[in-house]
Scaffold this motif. Structure first.
Motif, PDB file in Angstrom:
ATOM      1  N   VAL A   8       0.840  -1.196   0.000  1.00 25.41           N
ATOM      2  CA  VAL A   8       0.000   0.000   0.000  1.00 25.41           C
ATOM      3  C   VAL A   8       0.879   1.251   0.000  1.00 25.41           C
ATOM      4  O   VAL A   8       0.626   2.207  -0.742  1.00 25.41           O
ATOM      5  N   GLY A   9       1.931   1.228   0.845  1.00 26.62           N
ATOM      6  CA  GLY A   9       2.844   2.361   0.864  1.00 26.62           C
ATOM      7  C   GLY A   9       3.432   2.604  -0.510  1.00 26.62           C
ATOM      8  O   GLY A   9       3.511   3.743  -0.969  1.00 26.62           O
ATOM      9  N   GLY A  10       3.813   1.511  -1.182  1.00 26.57           N
ATOM     10  CA  GLY A  10       4.387   1.652  -2.510  1.00 26.57           C
ATOM     11  C   GLY A  10       3.387   2.244  -3.498  1.00 26.57           C
ATOM     12  O   GLY A  10       3.743   3.094  -4.301  1.00 26.57           O
ATOM     13  N   LEU A  11       2.122   1.810  -3.398  1.00 21.24           N
ATOM     14  CA  LEU A  11       1.108   2.343  -4.307  1.00 21.24           C
ATOM     15  C   LEU A  11       0.933   3.840  -4.103  1.00 21.24           C
ATOM     16  O   LEU A  11       0.897   4.621  -5.055  1.00 21.24           O
ATOM     17  N   VAL A  12       0.859   4.254  -2.821  1.00 18.21           N
ATOM     18  CA  VAL A  12       0.666   5.680  -2.540  1.00 18.21           C
ATOM     19  C   VAL A  12       1.868   6.481  -3.049  1.00 18.21           C
ATOM     20  O   VAL A  12       1.720   7.515  -3.702  1.00 18.21           O
ATOM     21  N   LEU A  13       3.071   5.973  -2.761  1.00 16.70           N
ATOM     22  CA  LEU A  13       4.264   6.702  -3.188  1.00 16.70           C
ATOM     23  C   LEU A  13       4.385   6.711  -4.709  1.00 16.70           C
ATOM     24  O   LEU A  13       4.920   7.672  -5.271  1.00 16.70           O
ATOM     25  N   THR A  14       3.881   5.663  -5.378  1.00 16.65           N
ATOM     26  CA  THR A  14       3.893   5.663  -6.842  1.00 16.65           C
ATOM     27  C   THR A  14       3.086   6.836  -7.380  1.00 16.65           C
ATOM     28  O   THR A  14       3.566   7.597  -8.226  1.00 16.65           O
ATOM     29  N   LEU A  15       1.867   6.983  -6.831  1.00 18.04           N
ATOM     30  CA  LEU A  15       1.032   8.089  -7.302  1.00 18.04           C
ATOM     31  C   LEU A  15       1.727   9.421  -7.047  1.00 18.04           C
ATOM     32  O   LEU A  15       1.622  10.348  -7.837  1.00 18.04           O
ATOM     33  N   MET A  16       2.465   9.486  -5.921  1.00 13.76           N
ATOM     34  CA  MET A  16       3.140  10.737  -5.578  1.00 13.76           C
ATOM     35  C   MET A  16       4.343  10.998  -6.473  1.00 13.76           C
ATOM     36  O   MET A  16       4.656  12.146  -6.785  1.00 13.76           O
ATOM     37  N   THR A  17       5.052   9.926  -6.852  1.00 10.79           N
ATOM     38  CA  THR A  17       6.287  10.092  -7.624  1.00 10.79           C
ATOM     39  C   THR A  17       6.014  10.271  -9.108  1.00 10.79           C
ATOM     40  O   THR A  17       6.847  10.815  -9.820  1.00 10.79           O
ATOM     41  N   LEU A  18       4.861   9.765  -9.576  1.00 11.27           N
ATOM     42  CA  LEU A  18       4.583   9.801 -11.015  1.00 11.27           C
ATOM     43  C   LEU A  18       4.775  11.180 -11.638  1.00 11.27           C
ATOM     44  O   LEU A  18       5.472  11.285 -12.645  1.00 11.27           O
ATOM     45  N   PRO A  19       4.203  12.254 -11.062  1.00  9.53           N
ATOM     46  CA  PRO A  19       4.400  13.561 -11.696  1.00  9.53           C
ATOM     47  C   PRO A  19       5.885  13.917 -11.848  1.00  9.53           C
ATOM     48  O   PRO A  19       6.290  14.388 -12.910  1.00  9.53           O
ATOM     49  N   THR A  20       6.690  13.645 -10.809  1.00  2.96           N
ATOM     50  CA  THR A  20       8.125  13.945 -10.892  1.00  2.96           C
ATOM     51  C   THR A  20       8.752  13.205 -12.061  1.00  2.96           C
ATOM     52  O   THR A  20       9.492  13.782 -12.866  1.00  2.96           O
ATOM     53  N   ILE A  21       8.451  11.901 -12.165  1.00  2.26           N
ATOM     54  CA  ILE A  21       9.067  11.100 -13.218  1.00  2.26           C
ATOM     55  C   ILE A  21       8.576  11.559 -14.587  1.00  2.26           C
ATOM     56  O   ILE A  21       9.354  11.671 -15.533  1.00  2.26           O
ATOM     57  N   ILE A  22       7.276  11.859 -14.685  1.00  2.00           N
ATOM     58  CA  ILE A  22       6.739  12.291 -15.981  1.00  2.00           C
ATOM     59  C   ILE A  22       7.405  13.596 -16.417  1.00  2.00           C
ATOM     60  O   ILE A  22       7.823  13.738 -17.563  1.00  2.00           O
ATOM     61  N   ILE A  23       7.551  14.532 -15.476  1.00  2.00           N
ATOM     62  CA  ILE A  23       8.133  15.822 -15.843  1.00  2.00           C
ATOM     63  C   ILE A  23       9.574  15.647 -16.315  1.00  2.00           C
ATOM     64  O   ILE A  23       9.972  16.171 -17.360  1.00  2.00           O
ATOM     65  N   SER A  24      10.376  14.829 -15.602  1.00  2.00           N
ATOM     66  CA  SER A  24      11.774  14.700 -16.009  1.00  2.00           C
ATOM     67  C   SER A  24      11.892  13.873 -17.288  1.00  2.00           C
ATOM     68  O   SER A  24      12.749  14.147 -18.132  1.00  2.00           O
ATOM     69  N   THR A  25      11.021  12.855 -17.450  1.00  2.00           N
ATOM     70  CA  THR A  25      11.076  12.062 -18.676  1.00  2.00           C
ATOM     71  C   THR A  25      10.722  12.905 -19.889  1.00  2.00           C
ATOM     72  O   THR A  25      11.362  12.809 -20.943  1.00  2.00           O
ATOM     73  N   ARG A  26       9.723  13.756 -19.721  1.00  2.00           N
ATOM     74  CA  ARG A  26       9.349  14.607 -20.855  1.00  2.00           C
ATOM     75  C   ARG A  26      10.491  15.531 -21.225  1.00  2.00           C
ATOM     76  O   ARG A  26      10.748  15.773 -22.408  1.00  2.00           O
ATOM     77  N   ALA A  27      11.181  16.038 -20.207  1.00  2.00           N
ATOM     78  CA  ALA A  27      12.304  16.927 -20.502  1.00  2.00           C
ATOM     79  C   ALA A  27      13.369  16.185 -21.295  1.00  2.00           C
ATOM     80  O   ALA A  27      13.909  16.722 -22.268  1.00  2.00           O
ATOM     81  N   SER A  28      13.658  14.907 -20.921  1.00  2.00           N
ATOM     82  CA  SER A  28      14.727  14.226 -21.656  1.00  2.00           C
ATOM     83  C   SER A  28      14.256  13.756 -23.031  1.00  2.00           C
ATOM     84  O   SER A  28      15.065  13.641 -23.943  1.00  2.00           O
ATOM     85  N   LEU A  29      12.956  13.489 -23.201  1.00  2.00           N
ATOM     86  CA  LEU A  29      12.460  13.171 -24.548  1.00  2.00           C
ATOM     87  C   LEU A  29      12.550  14.405 -25.439  1.00  2.00           C
ATOM     88  O   LEU A  29      12.881  14.316 -26.620  1.00  2.00           O
ATOM     89  N   LYS A  30      12.246  15.556 -24.827  1.00  2.00           N
ATOM     90  CA  LYS A  30      12.268  16.798 -25.599  1.00  2.00           C
ATOM     91  C   LYS A  30      13.693  17.124 -26.031  1.00  2.00           C
ATOM     92  O   LYS A  30      13.915  17.754 -27.064  1.00  2.00           O
ATOM     93  N   ALA A  31      14.684  16.671 -25.237  1.00  2.00           N
ATOM     94  CA  ALA A  31      16.071  17.007 -25.541  1.00  2.00           C
ATOM     95  C   ALA A  31      16.604  16.229 -26.737  1.00  2.00           C
ATOM     96  O   ALA A  31      17.636  16.585 -27.287  1.00  2.00           O
ATOM     97  N   VAL A  32      15.910  15.122 -27.119  1.00  2.00           N
ATOM     98  CA  VAL A  32      16.366  14.371 -28.302  1.00  2.00           C
ATOM     99  C   VAL A  32      15.983  15.176 -29.542  1.00  2.00           C
ATOM    100  O   VAL A  32      14.811  15.495 -29.727  1.00  2.00           O
ATOM    101  N   PRO A  33      16.946  15.511 -30.414  1.00  2.00           N
ATOM    102  CA  PRO A  33      16.633  16.419 -31.520  1.00  2.00           C
ATOM    103  C   PRO A  33      15.684  15.784 -32.528  1.00  2.00           C
ATOM    104  O   PRO A  33      15.689  14.568 -32.737  1.00  2.00           O
ATOM    105  N   PRO A  34      14.849  16.600 -33.182  1.00  2.00           N
ATOM    106  CA  PRO A  34      13.857  16.089 -34.131  1.00  2.00           C
ATOM    107  C   PRO A  34      14.510  15.394 -35.329  1.00  2.00           C
ATOM    108  O   PRO A  34      13.866  14.556 -35.964  1.00  2.00           O
ATOM    109  N   SER A  35      15.781  15.711 -35.597  1.00  2.00           N
ATOM    110  CA  SER A  35      16.415  15.091 -36.767  1.00  2.00           C
ATOM    111  C   SER A  35      16.475  13.578 -36.626  1.00  2.00           C
ATOM    112  O   SER A  35      16.389  12.844 -37.608  1.00  2.00           O
ATOM    113  N   ILE A  36      16.594  13.083 -35.369  1.00  2.00           N
ATOM    114  CA  ILE A  36      16.613  11.635 -35.140  1.00  2.00           C
ATOM    115  C   ILE A  36      15.298  11.023 -35.596  1.00  2.00           C
ATOM    116  O   ILE A  36      15.253  10.019 -36.310  1.00  2.00           O
TER     117      ILE A  36
END
Lengths: 445, 490
Positions: free
Chosen positions: A296-324
């Motif tokens: 249960v603790g893991g489930l709650v912390l997952t919901l809490m961590t998801l926004p952090t992970i999504i924000i940083s993942t989006r930043a690193s996806l955005k950093a890959v240049p469109p030419s690829i």
């Protein structure tokens, strides 16, 4: 700055401009203001760093003693006749204790140290050792007749005396420790019988009851935290990456996408305790999952961590240049293939860094765990088995630290600080791994 | 654990589907992959997705729905007389659930045989004894209706689990078979698989919305339940916070104002510490510091934000509190009664917030165009004059946003106030008094053996709702300001 008309007015010496080399009063004032302003900035940084240093020093000073404890070293030989004699008596553990005391006395006499002690004094110093000795020889019958060196932990009061928590001035005679015992402790310390040893029991042990601060360890809650982090990792990494890929690469610009984005940025700022309320209401009240379980603790912390992970993942996806992407599409890959075969592997170091930082955040989070019941009970042992690790009640590191901080005995405060050192060591390791990953694999396009 | 095995079986079926689907497609094309519409592994992936996704979905839905259905059936069977006057049906059901899980663990430990546990005319004394031995907390002696309900609960759950396992495995097999049947060369496997993956991606992205809905629903329903037991007007305007410990309401005073006052007072103290230090640090780092100083000082300050709040809480309780006591306590100025106070919590929270203010302000100051600075220097202004009269006014909206975000953190912070601020709710102006906050009271009302139906426990949800609304408002407003400001200079 100076007015041209003022300059030309004669008979106003204060306004005339002197040498360019000598500063006038106004320039001095302005320069002084400049220096002051800069000093405020430096002072702010120094104060900030000062707080950091104070925090670090007070953690280390208060927590370091946890990692050592006073132990009594005694080499002790039990012969077969002695064993038989002890086993034939009515109070068997008492007999073992008497033998032990005799051995101790002998050892002190050999070194020429005068010390008088009786069985009750030893009991105050070491607890009831007879039972431990008997259990040892019952388990290891082949050791009978051979010298065995025992390392017995001293009681928490004696430990406190060694660490300066208990002093001769403040001690009050009680059934736990008498002032006269301290003479005996000093004599034993002089003989090298009592010494400080590394406290492995703190790192490997489980929590003890409220009356036994000496026996409490953080090991079981490290295991609890580990299972929790496993749940968080297994759930939040795939879900977070999938969500980011959708939002960054596929999502059309419409109301639904906007709704998701607004939701994510708001969830990132929702107080953690609210996630605890969510966990309590949904996972425990509604779904009847077990209370205090790492799952249960893991489930709650997952919901809490998801926004952090999504924000940083989006930043690193955005950093890959469109030419690829364009190159992949150009040789006939589908959009999905371009993303999964080319963009995602290139963004992986950034994603992993963000995930580790998110996990570190989740590892130190306490408030939601309080609400799902990870406090208020004594986590006495390790979970037995893999599934039990997820579903049996266990504590987690921060929750265990809170439990100790909330107990009345000052001996637990020391444990809490020690627990913090362990927790921070984990966080530091995770952050260093994240930094190394970033340094090693980050690409600048 | 049957659930674990069920998951494994479905995974195995899916893996088998992948291998067979791939082989079948290749075989249909006579081993020549150029004859296939898609790459062979897409045919495998098609069968795998069709086997796994519906099966797991069914399993999740079943797991959610089954307990509700079973509870409804069982609670319908409990005779009216079994519910004591002072207890609700919910409490009896909790007892039933406890007894049922106790029976399970007693059987697992071999204290009872499966037959004994399910026997309708079982000896209640013996069962109670076995439950106690199995480590289950049983209140006194269980009654006959509760035992019967627990037995039927167990029976229904077992049947349900069996049915679920059968249905899930059947669905997985059916899905795999469907996927296999489709594995013909002309089948557009890649398009199907890709739209399936796309649907999964959308589902993952929607979890953010589901979380928000979950938060709102769990807060709203419980808050409504609370206001049914306790008047909303009294909650929002009450000046007194004194929950009774009896647990049945009545004599409790549950006014939110003292808690809000404590929350705001502590936040104000924290911001009074964090804003000047953070702002000046940001100004120095962005305008004065050499790259080397910046590269060392900025991460060092940000370490303060990475430290878990429990550490700050302990620091407040055990270091700062006693320190302040020595100066302001009875031995010093005599203003302070105990180490836990508004000042203690506020000070420590301020330290925690320094990096929030400094990093955000740093970004915002850096976003001010260099041309504005150059213009100011060109007119003869010194560096500090430029900062004060040009850069800061230009960055002001963003800095206000940063401060608001920090304020929202301060209001929602829990561990520092739980450990550092004290437990007494009072309306006082003395910053050395112990006060308490909304978050601290949420923790204290919901931990322990509270009965979730009592107003004393439900009030925590109303407090959570208050907290959620306040922080959400602050965040939305702050983000709005920051975004508006960014657009201005982009």
């Amino acid at each position: 700055m100076t007015d041209a008309t003022d300059m030309s007015t004669p008979g106003n010496p204060a306004k005339t401009r002197g040498s360019l080399h000598a500063q006038d009063a106004r320039t001095k004032r302005r320069n002084a203001a400049e220096t002051r302003f800069k000093a405020y900035g430096i002072a702010a940084i120094v104060i900030g760093l000062f707080f950091l240093v104070v925090l670090a020093v007070s953690i280390i000073r208060a927590g370091a003693p946890t990692f050592t404890r006073a132990v009594v070293d005694v080499e002790f030989t039990l012969t077969q006749p002695q064993l038989e004699a002890a086993e034939s008596q009515l109070f068997k553990t008492k007999a073992y204790q008497d033998l032990f005391i005799a051995a101790l006395q002998e050892r002190l006499d050999a070194r020429g140290i005068e010390a008088e002690f009786d069985a009750t004094a030893i009991e105050r110093l070491l607890g009831k050792i007879g039972g431990d000795l008997r259990a040892f020889y019952a388990e290891n019958p082949e050791q009978v007749g051979q010298p065995v060196s025992f390392q017995l932990p001293a009681s928490s009061r004696v430990d406190g005396y060694f660490k300066g928590r208990v002093s001769r001035e403040t001690i009050q005679d009680s059934r736990f420790l008498m002032a006269s015992d301290l003479d005996l402790v000093d004599a034993l310390a002089e003989a090298g019988v009592i010494r400080n040893a590394f406290n492995w029991a703190f790192l490997t042990g489980a929590d003890a009851g409220v009356d036994n601060p000496g026996g409490a360890g953080i090991g079981a809650s490290v295991v609890g935290s580990f299972f929790m982090m496993l749940v968080v990792l297994v759930l939040s990494l795939p879900i977070g990456v999938a969500a980011s890929i959708y939002l960054e690469e596929f999502a059309p610009k419409n109301r639904f996408t906007d709704l998701i984005e607004v939701n994510i940025s708001n969830l990132a700022a929702v107080p953690s305790i609210v996630f605890g309320i969510l966990g309590l209401a949904v996972f425990i009240q509604f779904m009847h999952l077990p209370q205090s379980a790492p799952l249960v603790g893991g489930l709650v912390l997952t919901l809490m961590t998801l926004p952090t992970i999504i924000i940083s993942t989006r930043a690193s996806l955005k950093a890959v240049p469109p030419s690829i992407r364009d190159a992949a599409l150009g040789v006939g890959a589908s959009k999905m293939q371009a993303v999964f075969h080319h963009v995602l592997p290139l963004a992986m170091p950034g994603i992993l860094t963000g995930t580790i930082i998110g996990l570190a955040q989740a590892l130190g989070e306490t408030a939601p765990l309080l609400l799902i019941g990870m406090v208020g009970f004594v986590a006495r042992g390790y979970p037995d088995g893999l599934m039990a690790g997820f579903t049996e009640p266990n504590s987690a590191m921060p929750a265990q630290i809170y439990t100790w901080a909330a107990r009345a005995d000052a001996g637990f405060y020391e444990k809490a600080w020690g627990g913090i050192i362990v927790l921070l060591a984990f966080l530091l390791t995770m952050n260093i791994i994240a930094i190394i990953l970033r340094r090693r694999f980050e690409r600048r396009w | 654990m049957p659930l674990f095995w069920l998951v494994l079986i479905v995974c195995a079926v899916a893996a088998l589907g992948f291998v067979l689907g791939r082989q079948r497609a290749l075989a249909a094309a006579g081993g020549d992959r150029r004859q296939l519409h898609s790459l062979p592994s897409y045919y495998g992936a098609n069968a795998m997705l069709k086997a796994a996704v519906p099966a797991f979905l069914l399993m999740i839905v079943w797991l959610l729905v089954q307990p509700i259905v079973v509870a409804n059936i069982v609670s319908g069977d409990i005779p009216q007389g079994a519910v004591a006057d002072n207890a609700s049906l919910g409490l009896v059901m909790a007892e039933v659930r406890r007894t049922a899980s106790g029976l399970d663990s007693a059987v697992a430990q071999g204290l009872l045989t499966a037959r004994q546990a399910a026997a309708p005319a079982a000896d209640i004394g013996q069962i109670t004894e076995a439950l106690k031995e199995a480590g289950q907390i049983v209140t006194g002696e269980i009654t006959a209706p509760v035992l019967q309900a627990a037995q039927s609960y167990r029976g229904l759950s077992a049947t349900g689990n069996l049915a679920m396992a059968a249905a899930v495995i059947a669905l997985a097999l059916a899905g795999a078979a469907w996927g296999l049947a489709q594995s013909a060369p002309a089948f557009r496997a890649r398009n199907v698989v890709e739209s399936g993956i796309r649907a999964l991606l959308i589902a993952a992205a929607s979890i953010a919305i589901l979380t928000t809905i979950g938060i709102v629903l769990s807060l709203v329903f419980n808050t409504i339940e609370f206001f049914r037991l306790y008047p909303a007007w009294d909650f929002f305007t009450g000046l007194n916070w004194a929950p009774s410990f009896s647990g049945r309401g009545g004599s409790s005073d549950l006014g939110v104002l003292p808690l809000l006052w404590g929350t705001f007072y502590i936040s104000i103290v924290a911001l009074a510490v964090a804003v000047p230090i953070g702002l000046f640090a940001a100004i120095y780092l962005s305008e004065y510091a050499s790259p080397r100083v910046r590269s060392v000082a900025k991460p060092m300050l940000e370490v303060l934000a990475g430290i878990p709040t429990i550490v700050y809480g302990l620091f407040a309780l055990l270091t700062v509190g006693p320190l302040l006591m020595r100066v302001f306590g009875d031995d010093g100025l005599g203003w302070m009664q105990a180490g836990t106070a508004v000042m203690t919590a506020g000070l420590v929270m301020g330290i925690m917030l320094i990096p929030f203010v400094s990093s955000l302000s740093d970004d915002i100051i850096n976003a001010v165009p260099q041309a504005m600075r150059d213009g100011s220097y060109g007119l003869g202004a010194t560096k500090s004059e430029t900062i004060r009269q040009v850069v800061l006014p230009a960055a002001l909206p963003g800095i206000v946003g940063a401060v608001l975000l920090a304020a929202s953190r301060a209001i929602g912070e829990t561990m520092i106030v739980v450990l550092g601020a004290g437990a007494a709710a009072r309306l006082s102006l003395n910053p050395f008094d112990a006060m308490t906050t909304v978050t601290a009271k949420i923790v204290s009302q919901l931990t322990g053996d509270a009965d979730f139906a009592s107003p004393e426990a439900l009030v925590a949800f109303a407090l959570g709702m208050t907290l959620f609304v306040i922080t959400l408002g602050l965040n939305v407003f702050a983000l709005f300001i920051v975004r508006k400001y960014r657009e201005q200079y982009e």
